[in-house]
Design a protein around this motif. Sequence first.
Motif: not given
Length: 120
Positions: A65-72, A104-112, A119-120
């Motif tokens: 959750p911490i990672y995803n909040v920082a990367h949205t 995102r350009a480098l292929g790093f998205g949100l975490r599951g 995966l989107i």
Amino acid sequence: MSARAIHTVEYAVIAAALAGLAWLRDGELGAAFWILLVAPDVGLVVAPLLGPMPGRGAIPSRAVPIYNVAHTYTVPVLIWVALLFTDIAPWPLLGWLIHITADRALGFGLRGPDGGQALI
């Protein structure tokens, strides 16, 4: 061209456009820009404190959750909109937006939920 390649190119173009805008606003960025440019990944430094690292590029599920909040995009965009009603310049937030877009350009998205790349 694959959908993944199209997304990679799109994010790379957006990151370049945001970097160009930051370059144009250079005098209004300050140290906050540079801090926000790297701050989203501070969660990766803290992640091992939240549980054992599962390996293979995953992070502990409690850190997700911490990672995803920082990367949205939602959080910096909402802050940007809120700052429009103040005398505080929103331009330093470009650092955060550039960070997310470059990831995102480098292929790093949100975490599951398992801590791996979702995966989107």
